[in-house]
Design a protein around this motif. Structure first.
Motif, short mmCIF file in Angstrom:
data_model
loop_
_atom_site.label_atom_id
_atom_site.label_comp_id
_atom_site.label_asym_id
_atom_site.label_seq_id
_atom_site.Cartn_x
_atom_site.Cartn_y
_atom_site.Cartn_z
N THR A 1 0.81 -1.23 0.00
CA THR A 1 0.00 0.00 0.00
C THR A 1 0.84 1.27 0.00
OG1 THR A 1 -0.04 0.03 2.41
CG2 THR A 1 -1.87 -1.07 1.32
N SER A 2 2.11 1.18 0.35
CA SER A 2 2.96 2.38 0.52
C SER A 2 2.33 3.36 1.49
CB SER A 2 3.14 3.13 -0.80
OG SER A 2 4.13 2.57 -1.55
N SER A 3 1.61 2.87 2.46
CA SER A 3 0.93 3.81 3.36
C SER A 3 0.92 3.30 4.80
CB SER A 3 -0.50 4.04 2.86
OG SER A 3 -1.25 4.68 3.87
N SER A 4 1.54 4.05 5.70
CA SER A 4 1.51 3.67 7.12
C SER A 4 0.08 3.70 7.64
CB SER A 4 2.30 4.65 7.99
OG SER A 4 3.53 4.93 7.47
N ASN A 5 -0.68 4.71 7.19
CA ASN A 5 -2.07 4.82 7.67
C ASN A 5 -2.87 3.59 7.29
OD1 ASN A 5 -1.32 7.30 8.48
ND2 ASN A 5 -2.69 8.44 7.15
N GLY B 1 11.86 5.07 8.26
CA GLY B 1 12.23 4.85 6.85
C GLY B 1 12.17 6.17 6.08
N THR B 2 11.13 6.95 6.35
CA THR B 2 10.96 8.22 5.65
C THR B 2 12.04 9.21 6.06
OG1 THR B 2 8.62 7.87 5.34
CG2 THR B 2 9.37 10.15 5.34
N ALA B 3 12.34 9.29 7.35
CA ALA B 3 13.36 10.23 7.82
C ALA B 3 14.71 9.88 7.18
CB ALA B 3 13.46 10.18 9.34
N ALA C 1 3.01 12.83 6.02
CA ALA C 1 1.76 12.08 6.13
C ALA C 1 2.01 10.62 5.76
CB ALA C 1 0.73 12.68 5.18
N GLY C 2 1.31 9.71 6.42
CA GLY C 2 1.52 8.28 6.15
C GLY C 2 0.75 7.79 4.94
N VAL C 3 0.95 8.47 3.82
CA VAL C 3 0.27 8.09 2.57
C VAL C 3 1.33 7.94 1.48
CG1 VAL C 3 -1.90 9.23 3.16
CG2 VAL C 3 -0.14 10.51 1.95
N PRO C 4 0.99 7.28 0.35
CA PRO C 4 1.99 7.14 -0.71
C PRO C 4 2.48 8.52 -1.17
CG PRO C 4 0.08 5.77 -1.16
CD PRO C 4 -0.27 6.60 0.03
N GLY C 5 3.77 8.68 -1.27
CA GLY C 5 4.34 9.96 -1.72
C GLY C 5 4.30 11.05 -0.67
N GLY C 6 3.93 10.69 0.57
CA GLY C 6 3.81 11.70 1.63
C GLY C 6 5.09 12.49 1.88
N ALA C 7 6.23 11.88 1.57
CA ALA C 7 7.51 12.54 1.85
C ALA C 7 7.78 13.72 0.91
CB ALA C 7 8.65 11.53 1.71
N TRP C 8 7.17 13.74 -0.26
CA TRP C 8 7.59 14.70 -1.29
C TRP C 8 7.31 16.16 -0.99
CZ3 TRP C 8 11.55 13.57 -3.75
CH2 TRP C 8 11.82 12.24 -3.99
N LEU D 1 10.99 2.82 -3.79
CA LEU D 1 11.58 3.33 -2.55
C LEU D 1 10.49 3.64 -1.53
CD1 LEU D 1 14.27 5.73 -4.09
CD2 LEU D 1 14.43 3.30 -3.61
N ASP D 2 9.37 4.15 -2.01
CA ASP D 2 8.25 4.48 -1.13
C ASP D 2 7.71 3.20 -0.47
OD1 ASP D 2 6.22 5.77 0.17
OD2 ASP D 2 5.19 6.47 -1.62
N MET D 3 7.54 2.15 -1.31
CA MET D 3 7.04 0.88 -0.78
C MET D 3 8.00 0.37 0.30
SD MET D 3 6.11 -0.67 -4.51
CE MET D 3 5.02 -2.05 -4.25
N SER D 4 9.29 0.48 0.03
CA SER D 4 10.28 -0.07 0.96
C SER D 4 10.37 0.75 2.24
CB SER D 4 11.66 -0.10 0.29
OG SER D 4 11.56 -0.70 -0.96
N ARG D 5 10.38 2.10 2.14
CA ARG D 5 10.54 2.88 3.37
C ARG D 5 9.30 2.79 4.26
NH1 ARG D 5 10.26 7.16 -0.69
NH2 ARG D 5 8.38 8.41 -0.42
N THR D 6 8.14 2.57 3.62
CA THR D 6 6.92 2.42 4.42
C THR D 6 7.01 1.18 5.31
OG1 THR D 6 5.71 3.49 2.64
CG2 THR D 6 4.39 2.35 4.29
N VAL D 7 7.66 0.12 4.79
CA VAL D 7 7.83 -1.10 5.60
C VAL D 7 8.59 -0.73 6.89
CG1 VAL D 7 8.96 -3.35 5.71
CG2 VAL D 7 7.80 -2.64 3.61
N LEU D 8 9.66 0.05 6.74
CA LEU D 8 10.43 0.44 7.94
C LEU D 8 9.63 1.32 8.87
CD1 LEU D 8 12.93 -0.38 6.10
CD2 LEU D 8 14.18 1.08 7.68
N ASN D 9 8.83 2.20 8.28
CA ASN D 9 8.03 3.09 9.13
C ASN D 9 7.16 2.29 10.09
OD1 ASN D 9 9.04 5.25 7.76
ND2 ASN D 9 7.26 5.63 6.49
N VAL D 10 6.55 1.25 9.55
CA VAL D 10 5.60 0.50 10.38
C VAL D 10 6.33 -0.50 11.29
CG1 VAL D 10 3.50 -0.85 10.35
CG2 VAL D 10 3.94 0.76 8.52
#
Ligand code: ASP
Length: 440
Positions: free
Chosen positions: A292-296, A331-333, A371-378, A405-414
């Protein structure tokens, strides 16, 4: 996440447009090298079609910077402020959050400064790149970048006029604006909760709506990414993709080190658990975050599995996972740290020690403001790089390769939130073992 574009998920179309845009762009670059007439046509195509199309996509992301950051930080700080209610558990969560994010960003900064993925480009190509984006940026931000900004913030951080900083959030005002948001959020936690409730509700609504706007922008991504990648490839040729590959591999490697190295150590020594078991118990969470690329979107699965698979006490895990979905994004940081430095290197902006430390601090706070959504970092990255005199549009160069990269960093976030929950539970003397029947 699926999109309206046919049966295939959105990320399929983004990856397709990335590949096709890159190939067609590089072919156009090769033809233009030996054909002046074509070179001129290509310039017109880039100026009149690809540039504007890419810019519309990016503008959709930039337009939400101010409401998104304000609401995310105010709510994030508010949630951390709730920490007091939870007393010791809250304090320990806060310490763990700072430790986890701090290590993530420090790792990112060391790696990107060792590998220097943005430096391997000839000066000539760099000049082309800078000129291309400078033109766009100059036109767009001419009004915002007045030579002598009135009312500059004290020490560059404390704003006298937050509205002014908001209006120049995309041209260097982001740090003072974040400072204002943190102070405002902190103050809100000190006012009677009944009095402040409507304001909180208002920010919650602004946050939800802002996330929807990013979602909407992301549905334009297949077209936007094609235009951006084509423009980059056709003007800079194949070399740029080697740099992007180096950058993407670096992000993935550092994410992997943080996940399997740092998390394993913290799980083993602080949570006193077997790291392999922990990762196995988190498998559903990881798959959902990756897909989902989304923490939320992953939060419900995380809440369920924290209890059922990892065997954490519900009160601790639900508090930490809910706060973590907004306020703890390792992951995002980490990704933001690498990307900001990469873009500075690519655009020839030299950062001294003080600037590097500023990036470090910004990336940690940006973890809260994302935001914990896809592309939230941009939106956050776009605003931060502008503060370092890199055109915000420059994120277009890397956005094309972002999906994986988004899919992967979201895994770390959660997984980071789950790991913190394990550490705090153990610290509380409640790191309960998993009941036999739910194991496996
Ligand atoms: N997709 C990330 C998340 O939901 C945010 C980001 O890094 O873009 O956690």
């Amino acid at each position: 996440m699926s999109s309206g574009s046919g049966k295939k998920p959105l990320h399929f179309w983004i990856l397709m447009s990335l590949v096709v845009g890159a190939i067609v762009g590089v072919i156009a670059n090769v033809i233009a090298a030996s054909n002046p007439a074509f070179k001129e046509t290509l310039g017109t195509i880039n100026d009149k079609i690809m540039g504007p199309v890419g810019s519309i996509f990016l503008a959709m992301i930039f337009m939400i910077v101010v409401p998104l950051l304000l609401s995310a930080i105010v709510l994030g700080v508010g949630e951390i402020g709730e920490v007091r209610k939870f007393g010791r558990i809250g304090g320990r969560t806060l310490i763990m959050t700072v430790v986890f994010s701090g290590i993530a960003v420090a790792l990112a900064m060391i790696a990107v400064n060792l590998v220097n993925p943005g430096r391997g480009i000839s000066q000539e190509k760099r000049d082309t790149l800078v000129a291309q984006y400078k033109d766009d940026a100059d036109k767009k931000y001419a009004a915002a970048e007045a030579p002598e900004p009135p009312d500059p913030p004290v020490l560059g951080i404390v704003p006298k006029n937050p509205i002014l900083e908001a209006s120049r959030a995309l041209s260097g005002g982001i740090l003072p604006f974040m400072f204002f948001a943190i102070i405002f959020g902190l103050a809100m936690t000190k006012v009677d909760s009944e009095v402040v409730a409507p304001l909180r509700q208002f920010f919650e609504a602004v946050f939800e709506v802002s996330q929807k706007v990013i979602d909407m922008a992301m549905t334009l991504a297949p077209i936007g990414v094609f235009a951006l990648i084509f423009k980059t490839g056709s003007s800079l040729g194949f070399d740029i993709f080697i740099l992007l590959l180096k950058y993407a591999v670096l992000v993935l490697v550092v994410l992997a080190i943080h996940m399997f190295g740092v998390y394993s150590l913290l799980i083993k020594f602080i949570a006193k658990r077997n790291p392999m078991d922990f990762f196995r118990q988190c498998r559903n969470v990881m798959i959902t975050a990756f897909a989902t690329s989304s923490s939320n979107a992953t939060l419900p699965v995380a809440l369920r599995d924290a209890e059922k698979e990892v065997g954490l006490p519900k009160d601790i895990s639900s508090f930490i996972l809910t706060v973590g979905a907004t306020a703890n994004q390792n992951g995002t940081a980490l990704f933001e740290g690498i990307t900001i430095i990469f873009l500075c290197q690519l655009f020839g902006v030299e950062l001294g020690m003080a600037d590097q430390l500023k990036v470090l601090g910004l990336a940690i706070v940006a973890g809260i403001g994302t935001a914990g959504v896809p592309g939230g970092a941009w939106p956050v990255i776009g605003a931060i790089v502008k503060g370092f005199k890199v055109p915000g549009e420059a994120i277009g160069v890397v956005l094309g390769v972002d999906r994986l990269l988004d899919m992967s960093r979201t895994v770390l976030n959660v997984v980071g939130d789950m790991a913190i929950a394990c550490c705090v539970s153990e610290w509380e003397g409640r790191g309960v073992a998993i009941p036999e029947e739910v194991q496996g």
